[in-house]
Design an enzyme around this catalytic site. Structure first.
Site, PDB file in Angstrom:
ATOM      1  N   ARG A   1       0.820  -1.210   0.000  1.00 12.05           N
ATOM      2  CA  ARG A   1       0.000   0.000   0.000  1.00 12.05           C
ATOM      3  C   ARG A   1       0.860   1.269   0.000  1.00 12.05           C
ATOM      4  NH1 ARG A   1      -4.316  -2.350  -1.912  1.00 12.05           N
ATOM      5  NH2 ARG A   1      -5.769  -3.204  -0.418  1.00 12.05           N
TER       6      ARG A   1
ATOM      7  N   GLU B   1      -4.425   6.967  -3.831  1.00 12.82           N
ATOM      8  CA  GLU B   1      -4.522   6.174  -5.059  1.00 12.82           C
ATOM      9  C   GLU B   1      -5.466   6.832  -6.063  1.00 12.82           C
ATOM     10  OE1 GLU B   1      -5.265   1.617  -6.608  1.00 12.82           O
ATOM     11  OE2 GLU B   1      -5.543   2.089  -4.504  1.00 12.82           O
TER      12      GLU B   1
ATOM     13  N   HIS C   1      -0.969   0.440  -9.528  1.00 15.60           N
ATOM     14  CA  HIS C   1      -1.473  -0.598  -8.619  1.00 15.60           C
ATOM     15  C   HIS C   1      -1.869  -1.834  -9.417  1.00 15.60           C
ATOM     16  CE1 HIS C   1      -3.662  -1.276  -4.523  1.00 15.60           C
ATOM     17  NE2 HIS C   1      -2.916  -2.303  -4.883  1.00 15.60           N
TER      18      HIS C   1
END
Length: 327
Positions: free
Chosen positions: A229, A258, A282
């Site tokens: 993360r 994000e 991601h």
């Protein structure tokens, strides 16, 4: 269902049709519209949308929130538990993909692939563009997190002949030694490593684990990569360290904020302007096989609960569930 970036929801529809459940994509432009869209739902299948306490309190019928991924940081699990709602995840579906992607980021940074590519495209054909490059089998590889994915990453990196330092306070030292690596505390790892890779969960202990203080104790030649993360790294501190040459290069598969979770996102992050940074969207988890698997498992968890069964992969344990009594 939050279908933010799925190409199709046919897998979910087919599985949930077996329990007479209709799958409806969530359509909303603000929080009020989201609450309106979910208030009568029997189940939620979120991918990126945050489901917090006020959303959970607005749902009168919901029995399960099935996260289509590993992390459940987008769901207020405590609130769901209080309201008798199961929260599930898909704990195992993309370990090898993430390990492969992590090593790809490491290799691209070590071998300075983006710098060479950019130089060649601009008419510069010089090996010196990538100075300085280290020899992999002389490198100290520091790995933060030694869960399933971390172990797979170390198996791959061990093949390059690296010396491995592992920081994971939940893994016994003997287990780490059996894998051919050395246990280390965090500061020792950061001070000693030529490559530092992060593969640990995001929680209150790991949020901004790599901050300005920790970046200062790393070697100026260090390569820092992260396939977990984004918020584990304090992004503003990383950006300063990269600009000032206090670390050599970074490879990131996620950002602190994000973009997939931001409506009308624009590529304004200052990291994008730095030549010594690789950012992927991601995508470490992705393969065609992993997409199919995560969709099947997350939808099947909903089907189990709606048919009166316990889920296979709960992350909570509500004492009651709406309309269902469990022993």
């Amino acid at each position: 269902m939050d279908t933010h970036d799925w190409d199709s929801i046919e897998i979910e529809k087919n599985i949930l049709a077996q329990v007479d459940c209709e799958v409806l994509p969530l359509v909303f432009s603000n929080d009020d519209e989201l609450i309106q869209a979910i208030q009568d739902a029997d189940a939620l299948l979120p991918r990126y949308v945050n489901i917090n306490r006020k959303h959970i309190e607005a749902m009168q019928r919901c029995k399960i929130i099935s996260r289509s991924g590993i992390g459940v940081d987008i769901v207020d699990v405590d609130a769901a538990t209080e309201h008798g709602i199961w929260v599930t995840n898909v704990p195992s579906y993309c370990e090898h993909e993430v390990a492969d992607h992590a090593v790809a980021l490491i290799l691209a940074c070590v071998r300075k692939i983006p710098l060479y590519q950019s130089a060649v495209k601009n008419g510069i054909w010089k090996w010196q563009t990538g100075k300085q490059i280290i020899r992999m089998n002389n490198a100290v590889f520091g790995l933060i997190g030694f869960g399933k994915i971390g172990k797979l990453i170390w198996q791959r990196m061990k093949g390059f002949g690296c010396r491995g330092l592992i920081y994971d306070p939940f893994i016994p030292a003997e287990v780490i030694k059996q894998e051919g690596a050395e246990p280390a505390d965090l500061d020792m790892l950061l001070k000693s490593s030529d490559i530092v890779h992060i593969q640990c969960p995001l929680n209150s202990q790991t949020y901004h684990m790599i901050n300005a203080e920790k970046l200062r104790i790393m070697k100026p030649t260090v390569i820092l990569t992260n396939a977990s993360r984004g918020p584990i790294i304090e992004e503003s501190a990383l950006c300063r360290a990269l600009r000032e040459g206090r670390i050599a290069m970074a490879g990131l598969d996620d950002l602190e904020e994000e973009p997939a979770k931001i409506r009308d996102w624009k590529p304004s992050n200052p990291l994008f302007q730095l030549p010594n940074v690789i950012v992927t969207p991601h995508t470490a988890w992705y393969s065609e096989q992993s997409v199919e698997e995560v969709k099947q498992i997350s939808a099947s968890e909903i089907a189990r609960v709606l048919s009166g069964q316990k889920p296979l992969y709960p992350v909570n344990n509500p004492k009651f569930a709406k309309g269902i009594e469990y022993a």
